[in-house]
Design a protein around this motif. Structure first.
Motif, PDB file in Angstrom:
ATOM      1  N   MET A 148       0.840  -1.207   0.000  1.00 11.71           N
ATOM      2  CA  MET A 148       0.000   0.000   0.000  1.00 11.71           C
ATOM      3  C   MET A 148       0.870   1.250   0.000  1.00 11.71           C
ATOM      4  SD  MET A 148      -2.744  -1.279   2.894  1.00 11.71           S
ATOM      5  CE  MET A 148      -3.912   0.071   2.863  1.00 11.71           C
ATOM      6  N   SER A 149       0.312   2.332  -0.508  1.00  4.60           N
ATOM      7  CA  SER A 149       1.016   3.617  -0.445  1.00  4.60           C
ATOM      8  C   SER A 149       0.638   4.313   0.864  1.00  4.60           C
ATOM      9  CB  SER A 149       0.603   4.494  -1.628  1.00  4.60           C
ATOM     10  OG  SER A 149      -0.754   4.866  -1.478  1.00  4.60           O
ATOM     11  N   CYS A 150       1.372   5.372   1.180  1.00  9.54           N
ATOM     12  CA  CYS A 150       1.036   6.152   2.381  1.00  9.54           C
ATOM     13  C   CYS A 150      -0.397   6.650   2.312  1.00  9.54           C
ATOM     14  CB  CYS A 150       1.975   7.355   2.519  1.00  9.54           C
ATOM     15  SG  CYS A 150       3.655   6.919   2.979  1.00  9.54           S
ATOM     16  N   GLU A 151      -0.784   7.135   1.128  1.00 11.03           N
ATOM     17  CA  GLU A 151      -2.149   7.680   1.035  1.00 11.03           C
ATOM     18  C   GLU A 151      -3.193   6.579   1.257  1.00 11.03           C
ATOM     19  OE1 GLU A 151      -3.157  10.210  -2.285  1.00 11.03           O
ATOM     20  OE2 GLU A 151      -5.297  10.012  -1.794  1.00 11.03           O
ATOM     21  N   GLN A 152      -2.978   5.421   0.648  1.00 10.51           N
ATOM     22  CA  GLN A 152      -3.941   4.313   0.828  1.00 10.51           C
ATOM     23  C   GLN A 152      -4.013   3.890   2.292  1.00 10.51           C
ATOM     24  OE1 GLN A 152      -2.097   1.718  -2.046  1.00 10.51           O
ATOM     25  NE2 GLN A 152      -3.746   2.004  -3.535  1.00 10.51           N
ATOM     26  N   LEU A 153      -2.853   3.865   2.929  1.00  3.14           N
ATOM     27  CA  LEU A 153      -2.797   3.442   4.333  1.00  3.14           C
ATOM     28  C   LEU A 153      -3.504   4.454   5.247  1.00  3.14           C
ATOM     29  CD1 LEU A 153      -1.637   1.184   6.050  1.00  3.14           C
ATOM     30  CD2 LEU A 153       0.537   2.412   6.096  1.00  3.14           C
ATOM     31  N   ALA A 154      -3.260   5.722   5.000  1.00  6.56           N
ATOM     32  CA  ALA A 154      -3.911   6.752   5.829  1.00  6.56           C
ATOM     33  C   ALA A 154      -5.423   6.705   5.635  1.00  6.56           C
ATOM     34  CB  ALA A 154      -3.348   8.135   5.495  1.00  6.56           C
ATOM     35  N   ARG A 155      -5.844   6.461   4.397  1.00 11.43           N
ATOM     36  CA  ARG A 155      -7.293   6.362   4.139  1.00 11.43           C
ATOM     37  C   ARG A 155      -7.883   5.135   4.836  1.00 11.43           C
ATOM     38  NH1 ARG A 155      -9.470   9.559   0.290  1.00 11.43           N
ATOM     39  NH2 ARG A 155      -8.085  10.567  -1.198  1.00 11.43           N
TER      40      ARG A 155
END
Ligand code: GLN
Length: 309
Positions: free
Chosen positions: A199-206
């Motif tokens: 996962m990317s940082c953005e996907q993880l934060a979401r």
């Protein structure tokens, strides 16, 4: 609220000269290949705004951060009964420590050290073939992040299956104490695949935003867990999320968080935002060195520490 993009940009500027610090995890051969000179960070606020910097869109191996999602699934299945199988105390020892497990008769200290997470995977497997349990986790994470493009990196899972001797030792130990219901190779098959979520940082934060927002994802409207359960998962992340570096992380950052040996850290500012940071170089206890440094800067510059500003 402060201008978050400007804050992120200032953190990136301060981190940039240090990029490459720390040491990539090399006990998993596939992770040893990752270029250490990368850094990304993403913040999603409870009102749905997204802020990014650096390699925030690059997918990485989330490794132990997956333990938060698996714990959420297991609590959904068996509720408080989970605590018969695993404790809730900080371990004060390494994430893959074996010695404590014998002292405590096969009941791991908490769900975020490897032994605890392996027991949690075993709970999620009840009534499922291993493949179905992996599928359930992947569907859950995609649902949380509202993103069907999230995948599991089979190469990483295979690499760890071939070299995960310590995890086999932990799992065999627990099976001997009857704290695993399924065959060791099945449980570890699930565990290694969950760790290989990419996962990317953005996907993880979401995906983790529900933990910042009383159990519901305000951007999708999905209700995931009760406010009480979200609070408790955050409490576990604060006390146990960084293994024997948990006290130090609380001292310097002051946010519930979970690290992984892929170099990611997921953190929660309750009621405000979820945050993911990634930089592959690790410190001595196996947590992202620059990730922790960046979160310390973020907490200092925003006043988001749960212990006050
Ligand atoms: N701390 C971690 O991220 C460890 C996860 C890794 N898959 C292991 O089991 O060793």
């Amino acid at each position: 609220m402060t201008d978050l993009q400007a804050t992120l940009d200032s953190i990136y500027a301060d981190i940039q000269p240090r990029i490459g610090e720390g040491k990539v995890a090399d006990y998993i051969p596939e992770l040893a290949k990752v270029d250490p000179k990368q850094f990304g960070m993403a913040i999603v606020t409870v009102d749905g705004k997204v802020y990014r910097v650096g390699n925030a869109d690059t997918a990485f191996s989330i490794q132990s951060i997956s333990k938060v999602f698996m714990l959420t699934l297991a609590l959904g299945k068996v509720g408080e009964g989970l605590w018969k199988r695993v404790g809730r105390e900080p371990s004060g020892s390494a994430f893959n420590s074996i010695v404590q497990l014998e002292h405590e008769s096969g009941i791991p200290r908490n769900p975020f050290i490897n032994a605890g997470a392996i027991a949690v995977s075993d709970v999620v497997m009840a009534g499922h073939a291993p493949r179905e349990a992996i599928g359930e986790l992947l569907r859950f994470v995609r649902y949380l992040a509202d993103d069907e493009s999230i995948t599991i990196d089979d190469k990483v899972a295979r690499s760890e299956t071939q070299t995960g001797y310590r995890n086999f030792a932990l799992a065999n130990f627990m099976r001997a104490y009857r704290n695993l219901d399924h065959p060791v190779d099945h449980v570890l098959g699930v565990y290694f695949h969950q760790c290989a979520l990419s996962m990317s940082c953005e996907q993880l934060a979401r995906a983790g935003l529900f933990l910042a927002a009383r159990g519901s994802n305000p951007t999708t409207g999905h209700s995931v867990v009760s406010p009480k359960r979200a609070r408790r998962i955050n409490a576990l992340m604060l006390t146990c999320g960084h293994y024997d570096g948990s006290g130090d992380f609380a001292y310097h950052v002051g946010l519930p968080g979970k690290s992984g040996v892929g170099g990611g850290i997921f953190a929660v500012a309750p009621g405000i935002a979820s945050i993911a940071v990634w930089s592959p170089g690790l410190n001595k206890v196996g947590n992202s060195q620059l990730g922790a440094a960046a979160l310390e800067m973020l907490a200092a510059r925003t006043g988001w520490s749960v212990f006050g500003d």
